[in-house]
Design a protein around this motif. Structure first.
Motif, short mmCIF file in Angstrom:
data_model
loop_
_atom_site.label_atom_id
_atom_site.label_comp_id
_atom_site.label_asym_id
_atom_site.label_seq_id
_atom_site.Cartn_x
_atom_site.Cartn_y
_atom_site.Cartn_z
N HIS A 238 0.87 -1.17 0.00
CA HIS A 238 0.00 0.00 0.00
C HIS A 238 0.91 1.22 0.00
CE1 HIS A 238 -2.64 2.87 2.45
NE2 HIS A 238 -3.34 2.66 1.36
N ALA B 175 -1.86 -2.10 -3.72
CA ALA B 175 -3.05 -1.35 -3.31
C ALA B 175 -2.75 0.13 -3.43
CB ALA B 175 -3.45 -1.71 -1.89
N LEU C 14 -10.23 -0.04 0.39
CA LEU C 14 -8.97 -0.69 0.77
C LEU C 14 -9.26 -1.91 1.64
CD1 LEU C 14 -5.89 -0.83 0.95
CD2 LEU C 14 -6.00 0.82 2.84
N THR D 210 3.04 -0.31 4.16
CA THR D 210 2.26 0.90 3.94
C THR D 210 3.09 2.15 4.18
OG1 THR D 210 0.24 2.08 4.58
CG2 THR D 210 1.39 0.88 6.31
#
Length: 552
Positions: free
Chosen positions: A77, A101, A110, A124
């Motif tokens: 992400h 993502a 998400l 992330t």
């Protein structure tokens, strides 16, 4: 040489032999070949090919130490940053499945995507706590942690793999069957679907484009790692492997972006990453770095052509330009050819379901390139057209039909969606949902999306044709056409238009008159809505679903 032969790479075979290796081997081969050459630069920090290989191995070993096993999913992400290729190749070297993502996804979207892919690890760049509620995620690794996201046992990216071994883990990967990517469709026409791609799918597509773009054939080095060797004429392909320089804006969480990342690694390109698109900053860096190639979606080139500095900077180093993700307007293609008369400008076509791409125009000097087309099938790839209304009957040349693709880069299917997989995969052929035309020489043009096509009183109306006419008007900078439901007619063509600079006086009547004078009555645009910008996805595709919602 006939025009037909000019659409196939001269001196190269029509079919290639692809090494049966996992994706991580692409980086292994590049590190051995290109060594200390800079692979990626971001905000002044750089990674060499060797440095990227060692960091990716550390990340892979750190994942294995955390219990990540072959077939487990690691979600990235992340925006484009140096951590991305480290985590990407590290995930694949660990035998895990990479699932990208977009950082721009709303929280609920998400959450749904992470649920669907079954992510065990999430890497992330920012807070994801709300999106993780109720998910069985074991590890959250945070790039550039802050007080908001370095809590609840989350791990700093650098700390996560700092002390792991820089040697590749001992993992058995079956390239033909083990998943490498679980990517998600753009969702421009509906809910995103997970696309299952094996290591072989990814390796093949990277090699197809690397060879097509550089006049090369696949090879393996002394360690069995894949590479490519140039065999084509130096007069046809003017750039040597290991010398390319470019700026990247295409998001790596998109199929076009991650495909480009792998192609660049195979060909030894040096890439400077830009976080956001600032035309003046792009042009300044392009001139300073002496970039050799430019690539992106048509939205990138439209903004550059509108930038004064783009027309005065010394960009003579540019030898090749490629465009994808969406059709390039004819006027834009002509403007680029005028700006770069000595560069080869090629459009290609693809989608997530074919790893990245299936066609590309010739990249060699003598190749036949036709404005408004997306080239011919790559090595070992087939294209045929079938009736839009359904069926598998192959249509003759110069007939509009649904584009179907077959080749070693075609997906295995949609994740946990057998019905939808069966609808689009028929006897090995992928039904793309795009409407196209193949000419007598096998060159493909994309007319429109099947789902975007309008039906007015029984007539087919293709928005792209109207969009081409709109953007050719001096008062129009960009445009998109969608349908408004009509009980009497079916669908009425409606245009959303961005005024060109200096044309604030443009009004609906003048635009309608100029466009409708060029089309038969059933194709006429019925309304014009002036907007500040046309909504596009992170990959540059127009979000027509959003425009339709504005009409409801």
């Amino acid at each position: 040489m006939s025009r037909t032969s000019n659409t196939r790479p001269p001196g190269l075979p029509t079919s290639l032999t692809y090494p049966e290796v996992p994706v991580g081997s692409l980086l292994a081969g590049a590190a051995a070949r290109y060594g200390d050459r800079t692979a990626f630069t971001h905000h002044g920090d750089s990674l060499s090919f060797t440095g990227l290989w060692r960091a990716a191995c550390r990340f892979a070993n750190a994942l294995r130490e955390r219990g990540v096993d072959t077939g487990d999913t690691v979600a990235l992400h992340l925006p484009n940053c140096l951590a991305f290729p480290v985590a990407y190749y590290g995930t694949l070297l660990a035998g895990a499945v990479f699932s990208p993502a977009s950082p721009l996804l709303p929280r609920d979207t998400l959450h749904d995507q992470l649920t669907d892919c079954g992510a065990r690890v999430v890497v992330t760049y920012g807070p994801v706590s709300a999106a993780l509620d109720g998910l069985d995620v074991d590890t959250v690794v945070v790039v550039a942690p802050t007080d908001d996201n370095r809590t609840d046992g989350r791990t700093d990216f650098a700390d996560f793999h700092a002390h792991a071994s820089p040697e590749p883990p001992d993992v058995t990967i079956e390239a033909a069957t083990d998943l490498a990517h679980l990517g998600y469709t753009g969702g421009t026409t509906g809910r995103s679907k997970g696309v299952r791609l094996t290591h072989r799918n990814v390796v093949v597509n990277a090699i197809q484009y690397a060879c097509w773009g550089s006049g090369a054939v696949p090879a393996v080095d002394d360690h069995g790692n894949p590479t490519v060797e140039q065999v084509g004429s130096g007069e046809e392909w003017t750039s040597e492997l290991g010398t390319g320089v470019s700026i990247n804006l295409t998001p790596w969480f998109h199929a076009m972006g991650i495909g480009g990342l792998n192609i660049g690694v195979v060909t030894g390109g040096s890439v400077t990453v830009h976080d956001r698109f600032d035309p003046k900053a792009y042009v300044a860096d392009a001139e300073r770095l002496g970039i050799t190639t430019m690539s992106g979606a048509p939205a990138l080139f439209a903004a550059l052509l509108a930038c004064d500095e783009f027309h005065t900077a010394d960009l003579s180093s540019v030898r090749g330009i490629t465009s994808g993700a969406a059709p390039m307007p004819h006027e834009q293609a002509r403007a680029l050819r005028k700006r770069f008369p000595d560069a080869v400008i090629s459009e290609g076509y693809g989608l997530t379901e074919v790893t990245m791409g299936a066609t590309l125009a010739p990249t060699w000097q003598s190749g036949t390139r036709k404005v408004g087309t997306v080239g011919v099938p790559l090595f070992d790839t087939e294209v045929r057209l079938v009736p839009v209304e359904g069926g598998e009957e192959e249509l003759p040349p110069n007939t509009e039909g649904e584009v179907c693709l077959r080749g070693p880069q075609v997906m295995q299917g949609y994740h946990n969606r057998p019905t939808e997989t069966a609808e689009v995969l028929v006897d090995g052929w992928l039904h793309t949902g795009d409407i196209g035309v193949l000419d007598d020489e096998g060159v493909l043009s994309i007319v429109d999306r099947k789902k975007d096509m309008l039906i007015y009183k029984g007539y087919n109306v293709y928005p792209r044709e109207l969009e081409e006419l709109l953007v050719e008007l001096p008062e129009v900078a960009s445009a998109a056409v969608v349908g408004r439901r009509s009980p009497e007619a079916g669908e009425l063509p409606v245009a959303f238009v961005v005024r060109a600079p200096g044309h604030g006086e443009a009004n609906e009547d003048t635009v309608l008159e100029a466009v409708n004078a060029q089309v038969p009555p059933y194709k006429r645009v019925r309304e014009v809505h002036f907007v500040e910008s046309i909504p596009v996805s992170a990959a540059g595709k127009i979000l027509k679903r959003d425009l339709r919602e504005r009409l409801s």
